[in-house]
Design a protein around this motif. Sequence first.
Motif, PDB file in Angstrom:
ATOM      1  N   GLY A 228      51.149  55.732  77.348  1.00 23.05           N
ATOM      2  CA  GLY A 228      51.269  55.872  78.798  1.00 23.05           C
ATOM      3  C   GLY A 228      50.270  56.893  79.325  1.00 23.05           C
ATOM      4  N   HIS A 229      49.971  56.792  80.609  1.00 23.21           N
ATOM      5  CA  HIS A 229      49.062  57.752  81.256  1.00 23.21           C
ATOM      6  C   HIS A 229      49.886  58.594  82.241  1.00 23.21           C
ATOM      7  CE1 HIS A 229      45.672  58.780  84.217  1.00 23.21           C
ATOM      8  NE2 HIS A 229      45.550  59.558  83.144  1.00 23.21           N
ATOM      9  N   LEU A 230      49.902  59.918  81.977  1.00 26.27           N
ATOM     10  CA  LEU A 230      50.672  60.851  82.806  1.00 26.27           C
ATOM     11  C   LEU A 230      49.732  61.503  83.822  1.00 26.27           C
ATOM     12  CD1 LEU A 230      53.393  62.301  83.358  1.00 26.27           C
ATOM     13  CD2 LEU A 230      52.656  64.077  81.753  1.00 26.27           C
ATOM     14  N   VAL A 231      49.932  61.135  85.088  1.00 26.34           N
ATOM     15  CA  VAL A 231      49.103  61.683  86.175  1.00 26.34           C
ATOM     16  C   VAL A 231      49.653  63.063  86.562  1.00 26.34           C
ATOM     17  CG1 VAL A 231      48.314  61.327  88.543  1.00 26.34           C
ATOM     18  CG2 VAL A 231      48.576  59.378  86.997  1.00 26.34           C
ATOM     19  N   PRO A 232      48.792  64.061  86.798  1.00 27.83           N
ATOM     20  CA  PRO A 232      49.293  65.395  87.204  1.00 27.83           C
ATOM     21  C   PRO A 232      50.212  65.302  88.412  1.00 27.83           C
ATOM     22  CG  PRO A 232      46.955  65.519  86.714  1.00 27.83           C
ATOM     23  CD  PRO A 232      47.317  64.061  86.657  1.00 27.83           C
ATOM     24  N   GLY A 233      51.339  66.039  88.322  1.00 26.49           N
ATOM     25  CA  GLY A 233      52.304  66.059  89.413  1.00 26.49           C
ATOM     26  C   GLY A 233      53.419  65.058  89.248  1.00 26.49           C
ATOM     27  N   THR A 234      53.308  64.120  88.281  1.00 22.21           N
ATOM     28  CA  THR A 234      54.367  63.131  88.044  1.00 22.21           C
ATOM     29  C   THR A 234      55.183  63.537  86.828  1.00 22.21           C
ATOM     30  OG1 THR A 234      52.915  61.764  86.686  1.00 22.21           O
ATOM     31  CG2 THR A 234      52.960  61.314  89.045  1.00 22.21           C
ATOM     32  N   LYS A 235      56.396  62.981  86.716  1.00 26.45           N
ATOM     33  CA  LYS A 235      57.313  63.346  85.644  1.00 26.45           C
ATOM     34  C   LYS A 235      57.333  62.333  84.506  1.00 26.45           C
ATOM     35  CE  LYS A 235      60.405  65.951  88.678  1.00 26.45           C
ATOM     36  NZ  LYS A 235      61.788  66.104  89.175  1.00 26.45           N
ATOM     37  N   SER A 236      56.890  61.100  84.743  1.00 25.94           N
ATOM     38  CA  SER A 236      56.945  60.069  83.700  1.00 25.94           C
ATOM     39  C   SER A 236      55.608  59.333  83.668  1.00 25.94           C
ATOM     40  CB  SER A 236      58.079  59.071  83.981  1.00 25.94           C
ATOM     41  OG  SER A 236      58.131  58.069  82.993  1.00 25.94           O
ATOM     42  N   ALA A 237      55.170  59.035  82.422  1.00 23.93           N
ATOM     43  CA  ALA A 237      53.894  58.324  82.242  1.00 23.93           C
ATOM     44  C   ALA A 237      54.058  56.830  82.502  1.00 23.93           C
ATOM     45  CB  ALA A 237      53.367  58.560  80.833  1.00 23.93           C
ATOM     46  N   CYS A 238      53.003  56.225  83.027  1.00 27.81           N
ATOM     47  CA  CYS A 238      52.986  54.758  83.242  1.00 27.81           C
ATOM     48  C   CYS A 238      52.342  54.079  82.035  1.00 27.81           C
ATOM     49  CB  CYS A 238      52.211  54.409  84.508  1.00 27.81           C
ATOM     50  SG  CYS A 238      53.026  54.983  86.013  1.00 27.81           S
ATOM     51  N   LEU A 239      53.009  52.987  81.555  1.00 28.23           N
ATOM     52  CA  LEU A 239      52.521  52.286  80.356  1.00 28.23           C
ATOM     53  C   LEU A 239      51.159  51.659  80.622  1.00 28.23           C
ATOM     54  CD1 LEU A 239      55.784  50.596  79.121  1.00 28.23           C
ATOM     55  CD2 LEU A 239      54.397  52.208  77.831  1.00 28.23           C
ATOM     56  N   VAL A 240      50.222  51.879  79.630  1.00 29.18           N
ATOM     57  CA  VAL A 240      48.893  51.268  79.719  1.00 29.18           C
ATOM     58  C   VAL A 240      48.599  50.398  78.494  1.00 29.18           C
ATOM     59  CG1 VAL A 240      47.986  53.117  81.173  1.00 29.18           C
ATOM     60  CG2 VAL A 240      47.810  53.327  78.696  1.00 29.18           C
ATOM     61  N   HIS A 241      49.434  50.550  77.416  1.00 29.37           N
ATOM     62  CA  HIS A 241      49.195  49.735  76.221  1.00 29.37           C
ATOM     63  C   HIS A 241      50.424  49.773  75.329  1.00 29.37           C
ATOM     64  CE1 HIS A 241      46.887  47.799  73.009  1.00 29.37           C
ATOM     65  NE2 HIS A 241      47.490  48.659  72.176  1.00 29.37           N
ATOM     66  N   VAL A 242      50.790  48.626  74.732  1.00 26.35           N
ATOM     67  CA  VAL A 242      51.775  48.545  73.655  1.00 26.35           C
ATOM     68  C   VAL A 242      51.189  47.657  72.566  1.00 26.35           C
ATOM     69  CG1 VAL A 242      53.758  48.914  75.153  1.00 26.35           C
ATOM     70  CG2 VAL A 242      52.982  46.586  74.723  1.00 26.35           C
ATOM     71  N   ASN A 243      51.570  47.899  71.289  1.00 26.40           N
ATOM     72  CA  ASN A 243      51.062  47.056  70.205  1.00 26.40           C
ATOM     73  C   ASN A 243      52.072  45.951  69.876  1.00 26.40           C
ATOM     74  OD1 ASN A 243      53.044  48.481  68.908  1.00 26.40           O
ATOM     75  ND2 ASN A 243      51.735  49.301  67.284  1.00 26.40           N
ATOM     76  N   GLU A 244      51.700  45.118  68.925  1.00 25.77           N
ATOM     77  CA  GLU A 244      52.555  43.967  68.567  1.00 25.77           C
ATOM     78  C   GLU A 244      53.854  44.444  67.943  1.00 25.77           C
ATOM     79  OE1 GLU A 244      48.912  40.828  67.677  1.00 25.77           O
ATOM     80  OE2 GLU A 244      50.339  41.353  66.092  1.00 25.77           O
ATOM     81  N   ALA A 245      53.802  45.531  67.146  1.00 23.76           N
ATOM     82  CA  ALA A 245      55.034  46.047  66.539  1.00 23.76           C
ATOM     83  C   ALA A 245      56.028  46.456  67.621  1.00 23.76           C
ATOM     84  CB  ALA A 245      54.703  47.249  65.644  1.00 23.76           C
ATOM     85  N   PHE A 246      55.516  46.960  68.750  1.00 26.63           N
ATOM     86  CA  PHE A 246      56.400  47.326  69.868  1.00 26.63           C
ATOM     87  C   PHE A 246      57.090  46.079  70.403  1.00 26.63           C
ATOM     88  CE2 PHE A 246      57.567  50.144  73.359  1.00 26.63           C
ATOM     89  CZ  PHE A 246      57.819  49.261  74.386  1.00 26.63           C
ATOM     90  N   THR A 247      56.330  44.969  70.556  1.00 25.60           N
ATOM     91  CA  THR A 247      56.923  43.733  71.059  1.00 25.60           C
ATOM     92  C   THR A 247      57.960  43.206  70.085  1.00 25.60           C
ATOM     93  OG1 THR A 247      54.873  43.232  72.233  1.00 25.60           O
ATOM     94  CG2 THR A 247      56.398  41.395  71.834  1.00 25.60           C
ATOM     95  N   GLU A 248      57.657  43.276  68.772  1.00 27.60           N
ATOM     96  CA  GLU A 248      58.598  42.806  67.760  1.00 27.60           C
ATOM     97  C   GLU A 248      59.878  43.635  67.764  1.00 27.60           C
ATOM     98  OE1 GLU A 248      55.180  41.281  64.621  1.00 27.60           O
ATOM     99  OE2 GLU A 248      56.536  42.914  64.085  1.00 27.60           O
ATOM    100  N   LEU A 249      59.745  44.965  67.942  1.00 28.06           N
ATOM    101  CA  LEU A 249      60.929  45.827  67.864  1.00 28.06           C
ATOM    102  C   LEU A 249      61.809  45.708  69.093  1.00 28.06           C
ATOM    103  CD1 LEU A 249      62.533  48.011  66.352  1.00 28.06           C
ATOM    104  CD2 LEU A 249      61.056  49.728  67.414  1.00 28.06           C
ATOM    105  N   PHE A 250      61.188  45.591  70.303  1.00 28.56           N
ATOM    106  CA  PHE A 250      61.998  45.657  71.514  1.00 28.56           C
ATOM    107  C   PHE A 250      62.009  44.369  72.329  1.00 28.56           C
ATOM    108  CE2 PHE A 250      62.826  49.952  70.813  1.00 28.56           C
ATOM    109  CZ  PHE A 250      61.672  50.664  70.562  1.00 28.56           C
ATOM    110  N   GLY A 251      61.178  43.358  71.964  1.00 24.71           N
ATOM    111  CA  GLY A 251      61.233  42.060  72.627  1.00 24.71           C
ATOM    112  C   GLY A 251      60.411  41.969  73.892  1.00 24.71           C
ATOM    113  N   TYR A 252      59.657  43.036  74.301  1.00 24.09           N
ATOM    114  CA  TYR A 252      58.869  42.974  75.513  1.00 24.09           C
ATOM    115  C   TYR A 252      57.420  42.623  75.168  1.00 24.09           C
ATOM    116  CZ  TYR A 252      62.641  45.690  77.695  1.00 24.09           C
ATOM    117  OH  TYR A 252      63.832  46.122  78.168  1.00 24.09           O
ATOM    118  N   SER A 253      56.828  41.771  75.982  1.00 25.99           N
ATOM    119  CA  SER A 253      55.396  41.527  75.841  1.00 25.99           C
ATOM    120  C   SER A 253      54.665  42.494  76.761  1.00 25.99           C
ATOM    121  CB  SER A 253      55.046  40.090  76.216  1.00 25.99           C
ATOM    122  OG  SER A 253      55.313  39.862  77.591  1.00 25.99           O
ATOM    123  N   SER A 254      53.389  42.707  76.475  1.00 25.46           N
ATOM    124  CA  SER A 254      52.644  43.695  77.255  1.00 25.46           C
ATOM    125  C   SER A 254      52.555  43.324  78.723  1.00 25.46           C
ATOM    126  CB  SER A 254      51.238  43.860  76.657  1.00 25.46           C
ATOM    127  OG  SER A 254      50.551  42.631  76.699  1.00 25.46           O
TER     128      SER A 254
END
Length: 994
Positions: A21-47
């Motif tokens: 994720g990319h954390l912009v100064p002044g924000t509290k949570s990072a926005c997703l910019v990339h996930v790998n295939e293992a992430f999709t396999e583990l949690f079921g979400y596609s990029s």
Amino acid sequence: MDFSVLTKNFIELTGDAIAIGHLVPGTKSACLVHVNEAFTELFGYSSKDILGRTMDSFHDGETLLPPGASFNPDTIVHRQAFLKKISFVHFDGTPVRTSVSIILLPNPDAGGLFVCATYRSLADNEQSKVTKTGTAGIVASTEKASYPSGENEASANHLLSAIDDYSEPVAVYDKDMRLCFWNKAFAASLTDRPNEIGSGLTVEELLRIGLKNGKFPAARGLEEDWLNQQLTDLSEAVPASDVEIDGNVHQRIVRSRAHNGDLLVMRFDTTEIVRQRMAADRVHARLVAALNAYPDPIVIYDKDLNLVCWNDGYAASMTDDPADLFEGMHLKEVLHTAIRHGRYPDAIGQEDAWVRGIMAADALDRDWQDVELDGDIHHRLLRSRSSNGDYVVIRLNSTELVRQKRAAEATQARLIAALNAYPAPFVIYDADDCLVVCNDAYRMSMANNPDDLEVGMHRTHVARIAIRAGKIANAMGREEEWMSNEHQSVDVSKPMQDLELPGDVHHRILRSRVENGDLVILRIDTTELVRQRRAVEEYSRKLETANQEITYKALHDDLTGLGNRRFLSLKFDEMVRKRSVEGGEIAALHIDLDRFKQINDTMGHLAGDEVLLDISMRIRDQAAPEDIVARIGGDEFVVLLSVSGDGDRPEKLANILIATLSRPMRIKDKVCRVGASIGLARTPLAEVDQLLTNSDVALYKAKRRGRGQLGIFDRSDLEDLQHTKEVADDLLLAIENGDFEPFYQPQVNAVTGQVVGIEALARWRHPDKGVLAPAAFLSVATDLNVAADIDRIIFEKAIAECEHAFGAMPHPLSLSFNVSENRVNDGEIDAIRRQVQAYSGQISFELLETIFLEEQDDEFLFRLNQLRDLGIGIEVDDFGSGRASVVALQRINPERLKIDRRLVSLVAEGSGGLRLLRSIIEIGHALEMGVTAEGVETREQAEILAKLGCDRLQGFHFAKPMAFPDLIRFLELQRSSVASVRDEHQAKASSRTT
């Protein structure tokens, strides 16, 4: 680090589920910019389903980064890493419990941070061991994931590398509490030499290394107790404990035990948190202290009306024992406690109903409520709800305010009654110029029927009523003009208006706008004030005239009308200021009259006043109009002149004044001559601040030269003044120390040559300069007015010495003293009597002829007679050198004349000198006086003076003045010589007989 490098160095090195994720100064949570295939396999979400969403939106309400933490990309030069467990929401909505490794890396291209998270499902892990050798030489036990060993080893290596670089200490102990894993920060926290740390060391051994290296400041002086406490915390598996290290640095040690028995110990830097907490504690303590210092009750309940915070005033208002109140206590219980302690008498017997009334919603929601208690005590309750729902109640003691309000209402009623009793018209209009209140006199002054004026009526309407009723005399014949709004606006803008009515009657109208806009109008009968003002103005005029006269008198001499010392000082300051601006010089003439005292003493003070008036007019006539002339003493005057450059006007004026003031004047049908001596000082030779002082020095210089002289100040005068000051200082010290002593000069019988008397002369035995004759100090002593003190010292010492030496003789030597005029006039007759009685022989006082014997008054003659009554003989010394007349000798009637030594020297100069001496001696014989010749230096002089009729002789021919021991030796030698001569005469007579 750009994204391609991040992918190569991070994502491609592991098979775990990765999210970036990319954390912009002044924000509290990072926005997703990339996930790998293992992430999709583990949690079921596609990029494509999740990119752009925040990472925390998948964490079942938990946050990936620590809450409240602040990560500044400018301060993160290298990566930061940490571990945590978190629930991740699967695509199908079920939570998956995972462990997540988080690494923060700066994004130099777009700013902010890359948040790199590696997720592992905790449900699929099985126990395994991975061996890792890193920069700290560590061996660790960890859980092995169920995927290929190559991928597991790479992941472990990354993890261990991240932990090793982690800035805070991390250590793992086995079940036997021996070190098996640590990072560099852990080693640095114990020692500056990493080689001291090794696998297998026990906790106690490690702690002792830290104590030895001074890493635990809190343990200093308490090492063993501190060590035992740390070991106890470990043995009891205390989850967390806080430590303080050097530099006011604080850390929290977190411990957790794995299922295989290993103990993970991590140390977090809590310095900022601790400091914030301490600051918060201080603020809280100050707040509590401030609340307790506030005398009135303050309390805070939470949204459920449970007690949160209160001050001592609230506790005292509710109970006799403050311990009855505790945090979390419900308002209902607090009220019942207050009733039991008699705080609410009205509630007794109906406690529950009373409490329900207080707890009712409408009662609690009131912003304020006034309560009256026994004894005329009043309180106001102020209630409010804070943003978090807290219920805040402040009880103010309003007793004084209520009483003041009652008093104000009573005062207002009395004021209205007083206004009605006040005979002059009074009215108040509001900001809109509508009638608010007025007194009866105002109604009568504005209307024929007082009821025509009503509250709320506009001021212009009231004015029109008055004009129509003929109440405003000035408006008669101009009613329409006066009733116009324009005219009324002009009048109302005048804050004050005076009216003069026939018969010398005066009124004043006062108008003023108060802060709330009210217009207050008061009409005052000022007739008496105006008349008094005229009288006061006349009195002030007279007072100003008197003040000017007083000021003039304060600055001027009453007798002559010249300026006095204060006037001189003021004018001198003005001249100094003018000189600093315009340039030029200032000269000061210090004038002292020469014979004024004799005129004042012989002819009386009235004659003296006439002399001063005449002198002041002569000075004023010769001075220029711009010159400053002042009388600064009895017979002293000062003239200040402004001089351009080196002009000689001061010198010319001084010489003119000497000539003018020496002219005779007729006083009481007698011709008198005064004369004057003048001292002149001028800038720049004299410093401006010393000008007057230096003119006085110049006057002293002139008077030393004689009468009618001009002394001009120069630099050498300062040296003379310094010398005189040194002599004066030494002289005063000598008087204090008794350094003056009598020297004695014998007086012999002119016929027999035997010593018949001695004259005591003053000598100063100076510690540095030796024995000094009066010529060295007498003028200074006279100026200091201590000549009489020296006379007294010589008198006392001489009498004591001579009585001891000659008191037992059948005919003690006569003893004579030179005395000053002050000595005669000082009035110490009793002291002189005691001292005279102490000597068995004759004592005589020698008076200088220069005392002006012919000018002495009856008081002086009375003093001489008193001295004669004491047995003291009176002699006139240095006769022939002064101005004593035969008449003066008859008045004083001395027992002896002493011829001045300068006349004695004439005996060898021819018949003229002899005739003069013979005349003086015959005068003495005619007046039945003894005659002594002073200054006899030769045998020839002694024989001639004896033949002329002098009965006593004195001089160096016989003996010089000598100290007392020398006198004794001299007298012994003379007695021996006289005895030898007598024996020789007797022998010769005997031989002639035979």
